[in-house]
Design a protein around this motif. Structure first.
Motif, short mmCIF file in Angstrom:
data_model
loop_
_atom_site.label_atom_id
_atom_site.label_comp_id
_atom_site.label_asym_id
_atom_site.label_seq_id
_atom_site.Cartn_x
_atom_site.Cartn_y
_atom_site.Cartn_z
N TRP A 38 81.50 56.40 18.98
CA TRP A 38 81.46 56.10 20.43
C TRP A 38 81.18 57.37 21.21
N ARG A 42 77.69 57.98 23.30
CA ARG A 42 77.74 57.95 24.77
C ARG A 42 77.62 59.32 25.41
N THR A 43 77.93 60.40 24.66
CA THR A 43 77.95 61.73 25.30
C THR A 43 77.18 62.81 24.54
N ILE A 161 87.92 62.98 26.28
CA ILE A 161 86.90 63.23 25.25
C ILE A 161 85.80 64.17 25.73
N LEU A 162 85.73 64.38 27.06
CA LEU A 162 84.55 65.05 27.63
C LEU A 162 84.65 66.57 27.72
N PHE A 163 85.86 67.07 27.98
CA PHE A 163 85.96 68.46 28.44
C PHE A 163 86.42 69.45 27.36
N MET A 226 88.23 60.42 37.41
CA MET A 226 86.76 60.36 37.49
C MET A 226 86.27 58.93 37.37
N GLY A 228 83.39 57.58 35.91
CA GLY A 228 82.32 58.04 35.01
C GLY A 228 80.96 57.44 35.32
N VAL A 231 79.54 58.92 38.59
CA VAL A 231 79.15 60.33 38.43
C VAL A 231 77.86 60.40 37.61
N ALA A 265 77.01 68.28 30.64
CA ALA A 265 78.00 67.23 30.86
C ALA A 265 77.87 66.12 29.83
N ASN A 266 76.63 65.72 29.56
CA ASN A 266 76.40 64.56 28.71
C ASN A 266 74.95 64.62 28.25
N ARG A 268 72.99 62.38 27.35
CA ARG A 268 72.14 61.34 27.97
C ARG A 268 71.69 61.77 29.37
N ILE A 269 72.56 62.50 30.09
CA ILE A 269 72.16 63.00 31.43
C ILE A 269 71.04 64.03 31.27
N PHE A 323 75.94 70.41 38.59
CA PHE A 323 76.34 69.22 39.36
C PHE A 323 77.76 68.86 38.97
N GLY A 324 78.47 68.28 39.93
CA GLY A 324 79.83 67.85 39.60
C GLY A 324 80.68 67.65 40.83
N1 COA Z 1 86.25 55.54 23.38
C1 COA Z 1 85.97 54.24 23.20
N2 COA Z 1 85.75 53.40 24.20
C2 COA Z 1 85.80 53.90 25.45
C3 COA Z 1 86.07 55.25 25.72
C4 COA Z 1 86.30 56.11 24.61
N3 COA Z 1 86.57 57.40 24.73
N4 COA Z 1 86.04 55.46 27.04
C5 COA Z 1 85.76 54.28 27.61
N5 COA Z 1 85.62 53.34 26.65
C6 COA Z 1 85.30 51.93 26.80
C7 COA Z 1 85.66 51.39 28.18
O1 COA Z 1 87.01 50.99 28.22
C8 COA Z 1 84.70 50.22 28.29
O2 COA Z 1 85.22 49.14 27.57
P1 COA Z 1 85.03 47.63 28.10
O3 COA Z 1 83.54 47.41 28.13
O4 COA Z 1 85.76 46.83 27.09
O5 COA Z 1 85.64 47.63 29.48
C9 COA Z 1 83.45 50.69 27.53
O6 COA Z 1 83.89 51.76 26.67
C10 COA Z 1 82.38 51.21 28.45
O7 COA Z 1 82.97 52.13 29.34
P2 COA Z 1 82.14 52.84 30.44
O8 COA Z 1 83.02 53.71 31.27
O9 COA Z 1 81.32 51.80 31.13
O10 COA Z 1 81.19 53.76 29.52
P3 COA Z 1 79.93 54.57 29.91
O11 COA Z 1 78.77 54.13 29.13
O12 COA Z 1 79.77 54.69 31.41
O13 COA Z 1 80.32 56.01 29.35
C11 COA Z 1 81.07 58.14 30.16
C12 COA Z 1 81.45 56.68 29.87
C13 COA Z 1 82.27 58.83 30.77
C14 COA Z 1 80.70 58.82 28.83
C15 COA Z 1 79.84 58.17 31.13
O14 COA Z 1 80.09 57.30 32.23
C16 COA Z 1 79.57 59.54 31.64
O15 COA Z 1 79.23 60.43 30.89
N6 COA Z 1 79.64 59.73 32.96
C17 COA Z 1 79.43 61.03 33.54
C18 COA Z 1 80.70 61.82 33.42
C19 COA Z 1 80.49 63.30 33.64
O16 COA Z 1 79.55 63.85 33.17
N7 COA Z 1 81.43 63.91 34.35
C20 COA Z 1 81.44 65.28 34.61
C21 COA Z 1 80.37 65.65 35.57
S1 COA Z 1 80.50 67.31 35.92
#
Ligand code: COA
Length: 339
Positions: A38, A42-43, A161-163, A226, A228, A231, A265-266, A268-269, A323-324
Protein backbone atom coordinates in the motif's frame (compact mmCIF):
# COMPACT_ATOMS: atom_id res chain seq x y z
CA UNK A 1 10.29 37.35 -10.94
CA UNK A 2 13.55 37.91 -12.83
CA UNK A 3 16.52 38.89 -10.72
CA UNK A 4 18.46 41.63 -12.50
CA UNK A 5 20.66 43.14 -9.80
CA UNK A 6 24.43 43.47 -10.51
CA UNK A 7 25.50 41.22 -7.62
CA UNK A 8 25.23 37.51 -8.52
CA UNK A 9 24.48 34.67 -6.10
CA UNK A 10 25.13 30.96 -6.42
CA UNK A 11 25.04 27.78 -4.41
CA UNK A 12 28.66 26.91 -3.71
CA UNK A 13 28.25 23.57 -1.94
CA UNK A 14 25.68 21.37 -0.21
CA UNK A 15 25.68 18.91 2.67
CA UNK A 16 23.20 16.62 4.39
CA UNK A 17 22.65 14.40 7.40
CA UNK A 18 20.11 11.74 8.38
CA UNK A 19 19.64 9.87 11.67
CA UNK A 20 20.88 6.25 11.93
CA UNK A 21 17.56 4.59 12.77
CA UNK A 22 15.88 3.27 9.62
CA UNK A 23 12.20 2.29 9.80
CA UNK A 24 10.94 0.37 6.77
CA UNK A 25 7.32 -0.21 5.75
CA UNK A 26 7.40 -3.68 7.28
CA UNK A 27 8.20 -2.14 10.68
CA UNK A 28 5.33 0.33 10.28
CA UNK A 29 2.88 -2.45 9.46
CA UNK A 30 3.52 -3.75 13.00
CA UNK A 31 2.48 -0.37 14.45
CA UNK A 32 -0.56 0.53 12.31
CA UNK A 33 -2.77 -1.40 9.89
CA UNK A 34 -0.89 -0.91 6.64
CA UNK A 35 1.37 -2.82 4.26
CA UNK A 36 4.55 -2.34 2.25
CA UNK A 37 2.49 -2.75 -0.94
CA UNK A 38 0.00 0.00 0.00
CA UNK A 39 2.69 2.49 1.03
CA UNK A 40 4.92 1.85 -2.01
CA UNK A 41 2.00 2.00 -4.48
CA UNK A 42 0.44 5.16 -3.04
CA UNK A 43 3.62 7.08 -2.13
CA UNK A 44 6.81 5.41 -3.43
CA UNK A 45 8.25 5.42 0.09
CA UNK A 46 10.06 2.26 1.26
CA UNK A 47 11.80 3.48 4.39
CA UNK A 48 12.50 6.59 6.43
CA UNK A 49 15.03 7.75 9.07
CA UNK A 50 13.89 8.67 12.57
CA UNK A 51 15.77 10.65 15.22
CA UNK A 52 15.21 8.35 18.20
CA UNK A 53 18.33 9.10 20.29
CA UNK A 54 17.25 10.98 23.42
CA UNK A 55 20.60 12.77 23.58
CA UNK A 56 20.26 14.18 20.05
CA UNK A 57 18.11 16.93 18.56
CA UNK A 58 17.48 18.75 15.31
CA UNK A 59 20.64 20.76 16.08
CA UNK A 60 22.82 17.65 15.71
CA UNK A 61 21.37 16.92 12.26
CA UNK A 62 21.56 20.57 11.17
CA UNK A 63 25.16 20.87 12.43
CA UNK A 64 26.34 17.73 10.59
CA UNK A 65 24.72 18.87 7.34
CA UNK A 66 26.24 22.35 7.76
CA UNK A 67 29.76 21.08 8.52
CA UNK A 68 29.47 18.75 5.52
CA UNK A 69 28.62 21.70 3.23
CA UNK A 70 31.34 23.93 4.73
CA UNK A 71 33.94 21.22 4.21
CA UNK A 72 32.96 20.80 0.53
CA UNK A 73 33.14 24.58 0.06
CA UNK A 74 36.58 24.63 1.78
CA UNK A 75 35.19 27.24 4.18
CA UNK A 76 35.37 27.69 7.94
CA UNK A 77 32.34 28.41 10.18
CA UNK A 78 33.77 31.87 10.89
CA UNK A 79 33.44 32.73 7.17
CA UNK A 80 29.62 32.62 7.46
CA UNK A 81 27.82 36.00 7.72
CA UNK A 82 24.25 34.74 8.07
CA UNK A 83 22.50 31.46 8.94
CA UNK A 84 18.88 30.85 7.89
CA UNK A 85 17.44 27.71 9.43
CA UNK A 86 14.25 26.62 7.68
CA UNK A 87 12.40 24.40 10.11
CA UNK A 88 8.92 23.78 11.45
CA UNK A 89 10.11 21.49 14.23
CA UNK A 90 12.59 23.58 16.25
CA UNK A 91 13.63 22.44 19.71
CA UNK A 92 12.87 25.95 20.98
CA UNK A 93 9.78 27.95 20.02
CA UNK A 94 11.91 31.11 20.11
CA UNK A 95 14.05 29.60 17.34
CA UNK A 96 16.84 27.07 16.97
CA UNK A 97 19.16 28.93 14.57
CA UNK A 98 21.14 30.46 17.46
CA UNK A 99 21.90 26.98 18.80
CA UNK A 100 23.06 25.93 15.34
CA UNK A 101 25.33 28.99 15.16
CA UNK A 102 26.90 28.07 18.52
CA UNK A 103 27.12 24.37 17.71
CA UNK A 104 29.18 24.86 14.52
CA UNK A 105 31.12 27.85 15.91
CA UNK A 106 29.88 30.36 13.33
CA UNK A 107 30.25 33.12 15.90
CA UNK A 108 30.28 35.99 13.40
CA UNK A 109 26.96 34.99 11.82
CA UNK A 110 23.51 36.43 12.43
CA UNK A 111 21.10 33.51 12.74
CA UNK A 112 17.34 33.20 12.49
CA UNK A 113 14.66 30.59 11.85
CA UNK A 114 12.29 30.62 8.89
CA UNK A 115 9.04 28.68 9.29
CA UNK A 116 7.40 27.58 6.05
CA UNK A 117 7.17 23.79 6.44
CA UNK A 118 7.95 21.92 3.22
CA UNK A 119 8.45 25.17 1.24
CA UNK A 120 10.98 26.35 3.83
CA UNK A 121 14.15 25.62 1.88
CA UNK A 122 12.91 27.38 -1.28
CA UNK A 123 11.88 30.44 0.75
CA UNK A 124 15.20 30.41 2.62
CA UNK A 125 17.25 30.26 -0.61
CA UNK A 126 15.21 33.17 -2.04
CA UNK A 127 15.67 35.14 1.23
CA UNK A 128 19.42 34.46 1.26
CA UNK A 129 19.65 35.61 -2.36
CA UNK A 130 18.04 38.96 -1.47
CA UNK A 131 20.66 39.61 1.24
CA UNK A 132 23.43 38.82 -1.25
CA UNK A 133 22.01 40.85 -4.10
CA UNK A 134 21.52 43.94 -1.97
CA UNK A 135 25.13 43.67 -0.82
CA UNK A 136 24.43 42.97 2.89
CA UNK A 137 26.17 39.59 3.17
CA UNK A 138 28.53 37.45 1.10
CA UNK A 139 28.40 33.95 2.63
CA UNK A 140 25.10 32.55 3.80
CA UNK A 141 24.43 29.12 5.27
CA UNK A 142 20.92 27.96 4.40
CA UNK A 143 19.74 24.86 6.28
CA UNK A 144 16.50 22.92 5.86
CA UNK A 145 15.97 20.61 8.84
CA UNK A 146 12.94 18.89 10.29
CA UNK A 147 12.20 16.15 12.80
CA UNK A 148 8.50 15.68 12.15
CA UNK A 149 8.66 12.26 13.87
CA UNK A 150 8.29 14.33 17.08
CA UNK A 151 4.92 15.67 15.87
CA UNK A 152 3.38 12.62 14.24
CA UNK A 153 0.47 10.74 15.71
CA UNK A 154 2.00 7.27 15.43
CA UNK A 155 -1.46 5.67 15.54
CA UNK A 156 -2.66 7.63 12.46
CA UNK A 157 -1.80 5.49 9.43
CA UNK A 158 -2.72 8.25 6.98
CA UNK A 159 0.18 10.45 8.14
CA UNK A 160 2.73 8.32 10.07
CA UNK A 161 3.78 6.45 6.91
CA UNK A 162 4.79 9.64 5.09
CA UNK A 163 7.37 11.51 7.12
CA UNK A 164 11.03 11.11 8.09
CA UNK A 165 13.73 13.21 9.78
CA UNK A 166 16.74 14.82 8.06
CA UNK A 167 18.75 17.99 7.47
CA UNK A 168 20.25 19.49 4.34
CA UNK A 169 22.47 22.55 3.94
CA UNK A 170 23.62 24.87 1.17
CA UNK A 171 26.20 27.64 1.15
CA UNK A 172 24.94 30.57 -0.92
CA UNK A 173 27.73 32.94 -1.93
CA UNK A 174 28.01 36.24 -3.76
CA UNK A 175 29.63 36.07 -7.17
CA UNK A 176 30.00 38.04 -10.41
CA UNK A 177 26.89 38.56 -12.53
CA UNK A 178 28.31 36.17 -15.16
CA UNK A 179 28.50 33.39 -12.56
CA UNK A 180 25.02 34.10 -11.18
CA UNK A 181 23.31 30.78 -10.46
CA UNK A 182 19.97 31.82 -8.91
CA UNK A 183 18.06 32.85 -12.02
CA UNK A 184 14.57 33.64 -10.72
CA UNK A 185 11.75 32.64 -8.40
CA UNK A 186 7.99 32.55 -7.98
CA UNK A 187 6.30 32.24 -4.55
CA UNK A 188 2.70 31.84 -3.29
CA UNK A 189 0.61 31.46 -0.13
CA UNK A 190 -3.05 30.54 0.33
CA UNK A 191 -3.76 30.98 4.03
CA UNK A 192 -7.44 30.11 3.59
CA UNK A 193 -6.36 26.49 3.12
CA UNK A 194 -3.96 26.41 6.11
CA UNK A 195 -6.22 23.92 7.90
CA UNK A 196 -5.56 21.27 5.22
CA UNK A 197 -2.09 20.58 6.67
CA UNK A 198 -1.28 21.78 10.14
CA UNK A 199 0.16 21.17 13.60
CA UNK A 200 -2.58 23.07 15.45
CA UNK A 201 -2.19 24.82 18.78
CA UNK A 202 -5.02 23.74 21.03
CA UNK A 203 -6.18 25.86 23.98
CA UNK A 204 -7.18 24.38 27.30
CA UNK A 205 -9.96 25.84 29.46
CA UNK A 206 -9.47 29.07 31.43
CA UNK A 207 -7.09 28.65 34.34
CA UNK A 208 -7.13 31.06 37.27
CA UNK A 209 -3.76 31.99 38.66
CA UNK A 210 -2.91 33.25 42.12
CA UNK A 211 -6.26 33.69 43.91
CA UNK A 212 -8.18 34.51 40.75
CA UNK A 213 -6.29 37.75 40.08
CA UNK A 214 -5.41 36.45 36.62
CA UNK A 215 -7.55 34.32 34.34
CA UNK A 216 -5.51 32.85 31.54
CA UNK A 217 -5.75 30.38 28.66
CA UNK A 218 -2.81 28.18 27.80
CA UNK A 219 -2.45 25.14 25.59
CA UNK A 220 -0.09 23.02 23.54
CA UNK A 221 0.70 22.03 19.99
CA UNK A 222 -0.89 18.77 18.89
CA UNK A 223 -0.05 16.29 16.14
CA UNK A 224 0.10 16.74 12.38
CA UNK A 225 -3.36 16.81 10.83
CA UNK A 226 -3.71 16.54 7.07
CA UNK A 227 -6.35 16.15 4.40
CA UNK A 228 -4.21 13.96 2.14
CA UNK A 229 -6.49 14.04 -0.89
CA UNK A 230 -6.82 17.85 -0.87
CA UNK A 231 -3.09 18.37 -0.35
CA UNK A 232 -2.42 16.00 -3.24
CA UNK A 233 -4.81 17.89 -5.54
CA UNK A 234 -3.33 21.24 -4.46
CA UNK A 235 0.23 20.08 -5.24
CA UNK A 236 -0.46 18.63 -8.69
CA UNK A 237 -2.56 21.60 -9.80
CA UNK A 238 -0.62 24.58 -8.34
CA UNK A 239 3.04 23.52 -8.56
CA UNK A 240 3.09 23.20 -12.41
CA UNK A 241 1.58 26.71 -12.70
CA UNK A 242 4.29 28.15 -10.42
CA UNK A 243 7.01 26.41 -12.44
CA UNK A 244 5.58 27.62 -15.77
CA UNK A 245 5.25 31.21 -14.53
CA UNK A 246 8.86 31.17 -13.32
CA UNK A 247 10.22 29.58 -16.52
CA UNK A 248 8.18 31.95 -18.72
CA UNK A 249 9.63 34.97 -16.90
CA UNK A 250 13.10 33.62 -17.70
CA UNK A 251 12.30 32.67 -21.32
CA UNK A 252 13.13 29.03 -20.60
CA UNK A 253 10.97 26.23 -21.99
CA UNK A 254 10.16 23.22 -19.77
CA UNK A 255 11.82 20.93 -22.35
CA UNK A 256 15.10 22.85 -21.92
CA UNK A 257 15.52 22.19 -18.21
CA UNK A 258 17.94 19.47 -17.12
CA UNK A 259 16.52 18.53 -13.71
CA UNK A 260 13.19 18.77 -11.90
CA UNK A 261 13.76 18.77 -8.14
CA UNK A 262 10.44 18.88 -6.28
CA UNK A 263 9.81 18.63 -2.57
CA UNK A 264 9.93 14.88 -1.95
CA UNK A 265 6.36 14.27 -0.75
CA UNK A 266 5.03 11.49 -2.93
CA UNK A 267 6.40 9.77 -6.06
CA UNK A 268 2.99 10.12 -7.73
CA UNK A 269 3.09 13.91 -7.20
CA UNK A 270 6.59 14.13 -8.74
CA UNK A 271 5.44 12.24 -11.86
CA UNK A 272 2.09 14.06 -12.15
CA UNK A 273 3.84 17.47 -12.08
CA UNK A 274 6.46 16.34 -14.63
CA UNK A 275 3.70 14.91 -16.82
CA UNK A 276 1.69 18.17 -16.77
CA UNK A 277 4.78 20.04 -17.95
CA UNK A 278 5.76 17.35 -20.49
CA UNK A 279 9.07 16.94 -18.69
CA UNK A 280 10.68 13.54 -19.23
CA UNK A 281 10.51 11.31 -16.10
CA UNK A 282 14.26 10.70 -16.33
CA UNK A 283 14.81 14.36 -15.42
CA UNK A 284 13.05 13.89 -12.05
CA UNK A 285 15.38 13.85 -9.04
CA UNK A 286 13.88 11.48 -6.48
CA UNK A 287 15.20 9.88 -3.31
CA UNK A 288 12.01 9.67 -1.25
CA UNK A 289 11.92 5.87 -1.37
CA UNK A 290 14.79 6.00 1.17
CA UNK A 291 13.74 8.94 3.35
CA UNK A 292 10.02 9.71 2.93
CA UNK A 293 8.90 13.31 3.26
CA UNK A 294 11.55 15.13 5.30
CA UNK A 295 9.79 18.51 5.04
CA UNK A 296 12.25 21.45 4.79
CA UNK A 297 15.17 19.00 4.47
CA UNK A 298 13.86 17.11 1.46
CA UNK A 299 15.10 19.42 -1.32
CA UNK A 300 18.65 20.04 0.00
CA UNK A 301 18.98 16.33 0.88
CA UNK A 302 18.01 15.29 -2.67
CA UNK A 303 20.18 18.04 -4.20
CA UNK A 304 23.18 16.94 -2.12
CA UNK A 305 22.73 13.29 -3.16
CA UNK A 306 22.37 14.24 -6.83
CA UNK A 307 25.55 16.34 -6.65
CA UNK A 308 27.47 13.64 -4.77
CA UNK A 309 26.56 11.11 -7.47
CA UNK A 310 27.70 13.60 -10.15
CA UNK A 311 24.30 13.60 -11.82
CA UNK A 312 24.33 17.40 -12.16
CA UNK A 313 26.80 19.01 -14.56
CA UNK A 314 28.12 22.56 -14.92
CA UNK A 315 25.48 24.98 -16.29
CA UNK A 316 22.61 22.48 -15.85
CA UNK A 317 19.26 24.19 -15.28
CA UNK A 318 17.52 22.85 -12.16
CA UNK A 319 13.90 23.70 -11.44
CA UNK A 320 13.30 23.47 -7.69
CA UNK A 321 9.78 23.64 -6.22
CA UNK A 322 8.58 23.38 -2.66
CA UNK A 323 4.97 23.02 -1.48
CA UNK A 324 3.16 22.25 1.72
CA UNK A 325 1.67 23.70 4.89
CA UNK A 326 0.61 27.32 4.89
CA UNK A 327 -0.44 26.46 2.27
CA UNK A 328 2.72 27.69 0.57
CA UNK A 329 4.32 26.79 -2.73
CA UNK A 330 7.00 28.23 -4.93
CA UNK A 331 9.76 27.73 -7.43
CA UNK A 332 13.38 28.79 -7.73
CA UNK A 333 15.28 28.18 -10.96
CA UNK A 334 19.00 27.54 -10.64
CA UNK A 335 21.83 27.28 -13.13
CA UNK A 336 24.37 24.99 -11.51
CA UNK A 337 27.83 26.54 -11.38
CA UNK A 338 30.67 24.20 -10.44
CA UNK A 339 33.18 25.65 -8.00
N1 COA B 1 -2.34 1.86 4.80
C1 COA B 1 -3.41 1.23 4.28
N2 COA B 1 -4.54 1.85 3.98
C2 COA B 1 -4.60 3.17 4.20
C3 COA B 1 -3.52 3.91 4.73
C4 COA B 1 -2.33 3.20 5.02
N3 COA B 1 -1.24 3.77 5.53
N4 COA B 1 -3.86 5.20 4.81
C5 COA B 1 -5.12 5.30 4.36
N5 COA B 1 -5.56 4.08 4.00
C6 COA B 1 -6.86 3.71 3.45
C7 COA B 1 -7.95 4.72 3.79
O1 COA B 1 -8.51 4.42 5.05
C8 COA B 1 -8.92 4.49 2.66
O2 COA B 1 -9.68 3.35 2.93
P1 COA B 1 -11.24 3.28 2.51
O3 COA B 1 -11.24 3.41 1.01
O4 COA B 1 -11.65 1.96 3.02
O5 COA B 1 -11.87 4.46 3.20
C9 COA B 1 -8.02 4.15 1.46
O6 COA B 1 -6.77 3.72 2.03
C10 COA B 1 -7.77 5.33 0.56
O7 COA B 1 -7.38 6.41 1.36
P2 COA B 1 -7.06 7.80 0.75
O8 COA B 1 -6.73 8.78 1.81
O9 COA B 1 -8.17 8.14 -0.20
O10 COA B 1 -5.74 7.43 -0.08
P3 COA B 1 -4.98 8.27 -1.15
O11 COA B 1 -4.91 7.54 -2.42
O12 COA B 1 -5.45 9.71 -1.20
O13 COA B 1 -3.50 8.26 -0.55
C11 COA B 1 -2.01 9.73 0.61
C12 COA B 1 -3.27 8.85 0.70
C13 COA B 1 -1.79 10.40 1.95
C14 COA B 1 -0.81 8.83 0.28
C15 COA B 1 -2.20 10.78 -0.53
O14 COA B 1 -3.46 11.43 -0.37
C16 COA B 1 -1.13 11.82 -0.52
O15 COA B 1 0.02 11.52 -0.75
N6 COA B 1 -1.50 13.09 -0.33
C17 COA B 1 -0.53 14.14 -0.27
C18 COA B 1 0.07 14.18 1.10
C19 COA B 1 1.34 14.97 1.17
O16 COA B 1 2.17 14.88 0.32
N7 COA B 1 1.49 15.74 2.25
C20 COA B 1 2.62 16.50 2.52
C21 COA B 1 2.72 17.65 1.59
S1 COA B 1 4.06 18.60 2.04
Amino acid sequence: MILSIPQGARILATGSAVPDLCINNQHLSQIVETSDDWIVNRTGIKERRILADKEKSIIDLASSASMNALQKASMKPLDIDLIILATSSPNDLFGSAGQLQASIGAHKAIAFDLTAACSGFVLAIVTATQFIQNGSYNNILVVGADVLSKWINWTDRSTCILFGDAAGAAIVQSCSQEDNGILGFQLNTDGKKAYQLSIPYEQNNYKTINNKTLKIVQGQFKHIVMNGKEVYKFAVSHVPVSILQCLNSLNILPKDIHWLLLHQANERILHAVANRLSISPNKIISNLSKYGNTSAASIPLALDEALNSQKIANNDIIVISGFGAGLTWGTVVIKWKCK
